[in-house]
Write a protein that holds these residues in place. Structure first.
Motif, PDB file in Angstrom:
ATOM      1  N   ASN A   1      -5.078   5.574  -4.553  1.00 41.73           N
ATOM      2  CA  ASN A   1      -3.821   4.869  -4.302  1.00 41.73           C
ATOM      3  C   ASN A   1      -3.731   3.673  -5.239  1.00 41.73           C
ATOM      4  OD1 ASN A   1      -3.072   6.506  -1.974  1.00 41.73           O
ATOM      5  ND2 ASN A   1      -4.716   5.442  -0.900  1.00 41.73           N
ATOM      6  N   GLN A  30     -11.684   7.296  -0.539  1.00 36.93           N
ATOM      7  CA  GLN A  30     -10.326   6.871  -0.851  1.00 36.93           C
ATOM      8  C   GLN A  30     -10.425   5.532  -1.571  1.00 36.93           C
ATOM      9  OE1 GLN A  30      -6.748   7.127   1.885  1.00 36.93           O
ATOM     10  NE2 GLN A  30      -7.082   4.925   1.968  1.00 36.93           N
ATOM     11  N   PHE A  89       0.802  -1.218   0.000  1.00 32.82           N
ATOM     12  CA  PHE A  89       0.000   0.000   0.000  1.00 32.82           C
ATOM     13  C   PHE A  89       0.839   1.275   0.000  1.00 32.82           C
ATOM     14  CE2 PHE A  89      -2.221   3.261   2.543  1.00 32.82           C
ATOM     15  CZ  PHE A  89      -3.322   3.471   1.731  1.00 32.82           C
ATOM     16  N   ARG A  90       1.948   1.301   0.718  1.00 33.21           N
ATOM     17  CA  ARG A  90       2.732   2.526   0.856  1.00 33.21           C
ATOM     18  C   ARG A  90       3.842   2.651  -0.197  1.00 33.21           C
ATOM     19  NH1 ARG A  90       1.521   5.359   5.292  1.00 33.21           N
ATOM     20  NH2 ARG A  90       0.384   4.332   6.982  1.00 33.21           N
ATOM     21  N   ASN A 112      -8.566   2.434  -3.294  1.00 38.61           N
ATOM     22  CA  ASN A 112      -7.296   1.717  -3.279  1.00 38.61           C
ATOM     23  C   ASN A 112      -7.316   0.646  -4.365  1.00 38.61           C
ATOM     24  OD1 ASN A 112      -6.466   3.124  -0.843  1.00 38.61           O
ATOM     25  ND2 ASN A 112      -7.914   1.801   0.231  1.00 38.61           N
ATOM     26  N   GLU A 172      -3.959  12.854  -4.474  1.00 38.01           N
ATOM     27  CA  GLU A 172      -5.101  13.567  -3.913  1.00 38.01           C
ATOM     28  C   GLU A 172      -5.584  14.511  -5.009  1.00 38.01           C
ATOM     29  OE1 GLU A 172      -5.942  14.741   0.646  1.00 38.01           O
ATOM     30  OE2 GLU A 172      -4.189  15.656  -0.265  1.00 38.01           O
ATOM     31  N   SER A 180       0.277   7.585  -4.974  1.00 38.27           N
ATOM     32  CA  SER A 180      -0.802   8.111  -4.144  1.00 38.27           C
ATOM     33  C   SER A 180      -1.141   9.519  -4.622  1.00 38.27           C
ATOM     34  CB  SER A 180      -0.374   8.138  -2.669  1.00 38.27           C
ATOM     35  OG  SER A 180      -1.445   8.575  -1.852  1.00 38.27           O
ATOM     36  N   ASN A 196      -1.061   0.553  -6.330  1.00 39.47           N
ATOM     37  CA  ASN A 196       0.184  -0.129  -5.978  1.00 39.47           C
ATOM     38  C   ASN A 196       0.125  -1.584  -6.433  1.00 39.47           C
ATOM     39  OD1 ASN A 196      -1.710  -0.146  -3.364  1.00 39.47           O
ATOM     40  ND2 ASN A 196      -0.540  -2.048  -3.403  1.00 39.47           N
ATOM     41  N   MET A 240      -9.138  10.620  -2.986  1.00 41.08           N
ATOM     42  CA  MET A 240      -7.786  10.084  -2.895  1.00 41.08           C
ATOM     43  C   MET A 240      -7.743   8.772  -3.668  1.00 41.08           C
ATOM     44  SD  MET A 240      -5.360   9.297   0.426  1.00 41.08           S
ATOM     45  CE  MET A 240      -4.980  11.030   0.694  1.00 41.08           C
ATOM     46  N   TYR A 291     -13.562   9.246   2.970  1.00 43.93           N
ATOM     47  CA  TYR A 291     -12.473  10.237   2.933  1.00 43.93           C
ATOM     48  C   TYR A 291     -13.089  11.634   2.844  1.00 43.93           C
ATOM     49  CZ  TYR A 291      -8.987  13.241   0.712  1.00 43.93           C
ATOM     50  OH  TYR A 291      -8.172  14.287   0.400  1.00 43.93           O
TER      51      TYR A 291
END
Length: 310
Positions: free
Chosen positions: A271, A97, A48-49, A99, A55, A53, A273, A269, A231
Motif C-alpha cells: 500500500n 503487508q 491509507f485508503r 505500508n 496484491e 493498493s 499513499n 500486499m 499477511y
C-alpha cells in the motif's frame, strides 16, 4: 493499461504505474505492453485508503532458481525520473503487508554563478563529453530531463566499453553512439568488466566523472514512512477459498486449495499513499543581492576614504 511493463537486466519484469508517455522512451529498447493516456493520476485525499493498493504474486514457491530472497523491489519517484534499480528502491517481503506513507520534498539550487548545477539540459550546457551524451539522449527521447546518477552511469559505461572493447549489456539503454561495440558475453569479457569496475572506482577517473556530472538544480524527492504487518490473516485466506469469492485465483496459483501457508510464501500486499499533502521546500537564495553589495561597497568606500559619489 495502467502500467508500463519492461524488462530490467538486474531484476527481470518491471512495472511502472502513473508514468508519462515519455517514460516508455527511456527504455525504448525494451518491450512495452499496455498504454497510457499521458495524464498523471492525482489524489484529493491523503491517508491509507486513498492510495495505490497492490496484491502481488511473486511466483511458485519452488521456483527459486538464481534467487537468494523472495519479494519485490519498489521505487517511489517523480514521473520524469528514470530509477537506477541497483541503487534506488526498497524491498517488500512476501507474507507481509507493507505500508508506505510518502511526503514530497522539493530542492531548488541556484545555477551559475552561484553553483555549477544543471538547471536545463540544452546545447549551452554541453561543456564536456558526458553532458553532450546526456543532451543527445534527451534530444532522441531516451531521457526526460538531466539526472546526475544517469550522467555518472554514462561516464562509467564509456570507460568500461573502451577498456574491454565491448558493451556492458546491463547498461545497454544508455546509448552512446560513438562506441559501437558488440555486447560483452564471453567469460573473458565479463572478467574484464569486473576489473574495469574496480579500476574505475579505485582511481581518479570516478572523481573526474563527478566533476563532469554536476548535480541537478531542481530535485523532487519522496520521504518514505514504512510499516509492516503480517499477511494474510486466517480469515482472509479462508475467504479466498470460498466458491463465491471475487478473487478467482486458481489459475494464478495453479491449485484450488489456496492455503494461508501458500499465500505467505508467494504473495504480498503493498500500500502506497500520501501521508499528508504538506510538502517541504528547500530553496537556495543569494546571501546578498547585487544592489545591496553595491551599496555596501559604496558605503565602505566613503567611510574609509571620505569620498562621496552622487
Amino acid at each position: 493499461s495502467d502500467f508500463y511493463s519492461f524488462h530490467d537486466y538486474n531484476f527481470g519484469n518491471c512495472f511502472r504505474f502513473n508514468g508519462l508517455d515519455t517514460d516508455a522512451q527511456a527504455y525504448s529498447d525494451y518491450s512495452y505492453t499496455g498504454s497510457s493516456s499521458g495524464e498523471v493520476r492525482k489524489l484529493k485525499k491523503p491517508g491509507f485508503r486513498n492510495g495505490l493498493s497492490l496484491e502481488l504474486y511473486t511466483g511458485p514457491p519452488d521456483d527459486v532458481a538464481f534467487r537468494v530472497n523472495t519479494g519485490i523491489r519498489f521505487f517511489v519517484h517523480n514521473q520524469s525520473i528514470v530509477p537506477i534499480t541497483l541503487e534506488d528502491g526498497m524491498i517488500a517481503p512476501v507474507g507481509m503487508q507493507t505500508n508506505i506513507g510518502i511526503q514530497r520534498k522539493f530542492i531548488s539550487r541556484l545555477p551559475k554563478p552561484y553553483s555549477n548545477c544543471i538547471d536545463k539540459l540544452d546545447e549551452s550546457t554541453t561543456m564536456n563529453e558526458n553532458l553532450r551524451q546526456m543532451y543527445r539522449l534527451k534530444r532522441e527521447g531516451h531521457l526526460y530531463e538531466y539526472q546526475q546518477n544517469i550522467c555518472m552511469k554514462v561516464c562509467y559505461k564509456m570507460y568500461a566499453d573502451r577498456a574491454c572493447e565491448c558493451t556492458d549489456i546491463s547498461l545497454r539503454h544508455l546509448r552512446v553512439n560513438e562506441l559501437n561495440y558488440s555486447n560483452c558475453l564471453s567469460k573473458e569479457q565479463l572478467e574484464c568488466l569486473k576489473s574495469a569496475d574496480t579500476d574505475f572506482f579505485n582511481s581518479t577517473k570516478s572523481d573526474e566523472c563527478i566533476a563532469m556530472c554536476p548535480a541537478e538544480c531542481n530535485v523532487v524527492k519522496y520521504d518514505l514512512k514504512v510499516s509492516m504487518s503480517d499477511y494474510p490473516t486466517k480469515w482472509y485466506a479462508e475467504l479466498m477459498n470460498e466458491p463465491t469469492r471475487a478473487f478467482a485465483l486458481e489459475e494464478i496459483y495453479s491449485t484450488e486449495n489456496i492455503t494461508e501457508e501458500l499465500i505467505k510464501k508467494t504473495t504480498l500486499m503493498l500500500n502506497i499513499n500520501y501521508d499528508s499533502f504538506n510538502y517541504e521546500q528547500l530553496t537556495e537564495v543569494p546571501a546578498i543581492s547585487f544592489e545591496t553589495l553595491l551599496a555596501n561597497v559604496g558605503g565602505n568606500f566613503g567611510l574609509f576614504t571620505g569620498a562621496s559619489l552622487l
